[in-house]
Every structure is written in structure tokens, then in C-alpha cells.
Design an enzyme around this catalytic site. Structure first.
Site, PDB file in Angstrom:
ATOM      1  N   GLY A 176       0.859  -1.184   0.000  1.00  0.00           N
ATOM      2  CA  GLY A 176       0.000   0.000   0.000  1.00  0.00           C
ATOM      3  C   GLY A 176       0.889   1.225   0.000  1.00  0.00           C
ATOM      4  N   ARG A 177       0.350   2.314   0.545  1.00  0.00           N
ATOM      5  CA  ARG A 177       1.121   3.562   0.521  1.00  0.00           C
ATOM      6  C   ARG A 177       2.445   3.412   1.280  1.00  0.00           C
ATOM      7  NH1 ARG A 177      -4.279   5.864   1.439  1.00  0.00           N
ATOM      8  NH2 ARG A 177      -3.849   5.139   3.525  1.00  0.00           N
ATOM      9  N   ILE A 178       2.391   2.784   2.461  1.00  0.00           N
ATOM     10  CA  ILE A 178       3.615   2.665   3.264  1.00  0.00           C
ATOM     11  C   ILE A 178       4.581   1.684   2.606  1.00  0.00           C
ATOM     12  CG2 ILE A 178       4.554   1.958   5.508  1.00  0.00           C
ATOM     13  CD1 ILE A 178       1.832   2.948   6.723  1.00  0.00           C
ATOM     14  N   ARG A 235       0.820  -4.360  12.455  1.00  0.00           N
ATOM     15  CA  ARG A 235       0.154  -4.549  13.740  1.00  0.00           C
ATOM     16  C   ARG A 235       0.676  -5.856  14.328  1.00  0.00           C
ATOM     17  NH1 ARG A 235      -0.960   0.048  13.782  1.00  0.00           N
ATOM     18  NH2 ARG A 235      -3.005   1.036  13.837  1.00  0.00           N
ATOM     19  N   GLU A 260       0.044  -5.561  23.108  1.00  0.00           N
ATOM     20  CA  GLU A 260       0.913  -4.385  23.127  1.00  0.00           C
ATOM     21  C   GLU A 260       0.527  -3.496  24.293  1.00  0.00           C
ATOM     22  OE1 GLU A 260       2.003  -2.446  19.295  1.00  0.00           O
ATOM     23  OE2 GLU A 260       1.023  -0.725  20.217  1.00  0.00           O
ATOM     24  N   HIS A 297       5.955   1.127  19.326  1.00  0.00           N
ATOM     25  CA  HIS A 297       4.975   1.658  18.364  1.00  0.00           C
ATOM     26  C   HIS A 297       5.306   3.114  18.003  1.00  0.00           C
ATOM     27  CE1 HIS A 297       0.572   0.989  16.919  1.00  0.00           C
ATOM     28  NE2 HIS A 297       1.150   1.899  16.157  1.00  0.00           N
TER      29      HIS A 297
END
Ligand code: DGY
Length: 316
Positions: free
Chosen positions: A149-151, A231, A260, A279
Site C-alpha cells: 500500500g502507501r507505506i 500490527r 501491546e 509503536h
């Protein structure tokens, strides 16, 4: 003008101050007798607090859910849509920062930055030795990106600067990205078996939950390094622990874990071959500022009853 009651979770205090003039901000809390839930017209959340249908039903004045971040796996977007409550997020603005973090973690694990830092500070470091902490060369190694995707695309751009042949796996092939970024599509098994570094850059969805578990680790090279900036739940935590202990992979570097944070006595925290960040994917000054601006744009639009500039649509 009376201030509008909203509930907010996890916003940096410098941003909270900016909102005080217009909003009466209640700290996030969902106890049974919460007066804030009864009056809040908006919620601003970040990451973890689960916002589901039953919670929305306890908020009769709720007009908008504005998420300070792009991942909305903690929000039941379909339930919000059924209730005509728009959900906003902050897409795009954090791609560069999160891709930077992907590369930072990749390098940290590949080149023993964290272990090296500890060693350099310790009494044991008394003389330089060319025999210690020999890491993996990143330049020229093969990268496998899961989630283009974008990342993921930003990661691919950065990988080009390090001459890394790059494979990607995605729900859909992206011929345009292949052309522009010089990446090659691979089935998951091929990517896992071929890559020296595997980065997880996908959203958490039912399809990606537990995507990387024991069979996937067994397919990876024993010298491979896994980087997770997606995630925590994309990776099965017990399987990750076993893979690191049994040498199925060489190392991991993760920005996210499941749960987390990990319980303080979790065995993963005792391993040397994992780098764990709290994170920090989007935690850069410019990105946080832009995230906040987008969060507030969504918040104000939702309260005004106009379309959110960055609205999340429920998946079909
Ligand atoms: C996101 O945007 O989902 C990130 O995890 C927050 O940094």
C-alpha cells in the site's frame, strides 16, 4: 459559545491544549456509569481503545469518530456506518515516517545497533575488535514487502537506494508500482523463501491476522530478518518466539506486538535477537503535527454534519 463535549484518548498534551477553547475534553473511559459517554458528541482515539457497536450505543450524542492514525482495526467501521456515525482517519501523512521506521528497524536488527549500543556502554568494551557483532549487509540483499500500500511503496522507494532487489506480496498485483518501483510480485510462499528481509506493511484485517505463524517461519531463510511495523497480531507471538529461539529465522525487529505492550515478564523481552520499539512508526515531529491537523479536520467536519475529508468506508 459553549464548548462541545468530546472524549479523547492518547492525544499528546500539546495538541490537547490547542483544542481546549472549542472542546470540553474528557479523558477516555468507558465505565458503566460514565457521564462522559452520555454527553460526548465525538471521540478522538488512537490505536487501542476498542470502539464497537455496543459502546456506540452508549453514546447517544455521538456524531463522529476521529482516529488519530491510519489503522482502524480497533474501530467497528461497519457498526458505525449502520448508526450513521462517520469514521475518519489520517491516511497518507504518515507513510514516509512509517517507511523510515521500517528501514530503521531493519538496519537496527541487521547491523546489531541495539546490542552494539549496550555493549559499547558496558564495562566489557575495552578494545575494538573486528571479530564482534558482524551483522548482515543490507545493500544488495533481497527485500520482501508484505502489503504494497502507501507505506509499502515508500519502503520500496527506500530499498532502491540500497540496491535491494524487491519482491512484494499484496491482495492485488500492482503493475504500475512494478513499473515505477522495479518491484516484482510474488506469492507469499515464494517471497518468504527468497527474501533476506521481510517487512510487514499491511493493515490488520481478518485476512492478515496471524498471517505469519510457524509454517511461514519455516519457509523463511534461517538467515532472514522479519520487520513488523504493521500490527502485532499480523504475527502469532508464540510462533515468533519459537522461530527466534529455534533459529527458524535469524532475528526480528518489531514496532508492534500482540499484546501491546507485552507483559513485562514475556519471554520475547529476554531474547537478544529481537529489537522491540514501542509503536513509534509515525512518531516524528512533522508527521504527528499533520496527523493532528487531519484528526481535527475530521472532528470538526463530523460535528458540523459535513462529509469528513478523510473518511473510512466500511469494507464490503
Ligand atoms: C497508525 O496510524 O495506525 C499507526 O499505527 C499510528 O502510528
Amino acid at each position: 459559545m459553549p464548548r462541545i463535549p468530546i472524549m479523547a484518548d492518547g492525544l499528546p498534551s500539546m495538541f490537547l491544549e490547542e483544542l481546549q477553547d472549542d472542546f470540553e475534553i474528557h479523558e477516555w473511559e468507558t465505565s458503566a456509569d460514565s457521564a462522559a459517554l452520555a454527553t460526548a458528541q465525538a471521540v478522538v482515539v488512537y490505536g487501542h481503545p476498542r470502539v464497537d457497536g455496543p459502546l456506540m450505543d452508549r453514546m447517544p450524542s455521538l456524531k463522529v469518530i476521529s482516529n488519530h492514525g491510519v489503522g482502524v482495526d480497533h474501530i467497528d467501521v461497519a457498526a458505525a456506518s449502520e448508526r450513521n456515525i462517520p469514521v475518519g482517519n489520517t491516511p497518507g501523512c504518515l507513510d514516509a515516517a512509517t517507511a523510515d521506521m521500517t528501514m530503521a528497524l531493519l538496519f537496527a536488527a541487521a547491523r546489531n545497533i541495539v546490542i552494539g549500543d549496550r555493549y559499547a556502554r558496558s564495562p566489557e568494551f575495552v578494545e575494538y575488535s573486528p571479530a564482534i557483532l558482524i551483522g548482515r549487509e543490507v545493500t544488495g540483499s533481497t527485500l520482501g514487502i508484505i502489503g504494497l500500500g502507501r507505506i509499502g511503496k515508500e519502503v520500496a522507494r527506500r530499498a532502491r537506494g540500497f540496491d535491494m532487489p524487491t519482491l512484494y506480496h499484496n491482495r492485488r498485483r500492482d503493475p504500475q508500482a512494478e513499473e515505477e518501483l522495479g518491484v516484482r510480485y510474488a506469492l507469499l510462499d515464494e517471497l518468504l523463501a527468497t527474501a533476506d528481509f521481510v517487512t510487514l506493511n499491511c493493515p490488520l484485517t481478518p485476512e492478515t491476522t496471524g498471517l505469519i505463524s510457524t509454517p511461514q517461519f519455516q519457509r523463511m531463510k534461517k538467515s532472514a530478518i522479519l520487520v513488523n511495523v504493521a500490527r502485532g497480531a499480523v504475527v502469532e507471538t508464540d510462533a515468533l518466539y519459537r522461530a527466534l529461539v529455534d533459529g527458524e529465522i535469524a532475528a526480528a525487529a518489531v514496532d508492534v506486538t500482540d499484546p501491546e505492550p507485552l507483559p513485562r515478564d514475556h519471554p520475547l523481552l529476554g531474547l537478544e535477537n529481537i529489537v522491540i520499539a514501542p509503536h513509534l512508526g509515525s512518531a516524528s515531529d512533522r508527521t504527528r503535527r499533520r496527523m493532528m491537523d487531519m484528526t481535527v479536520e475530521n472532528l470538526r467536519a463530523g460535528l458540523a454534519g459535513t462529509p469528513l475529508p478523510y473518511q473510512v468506508m466500511p469494507t464490503a
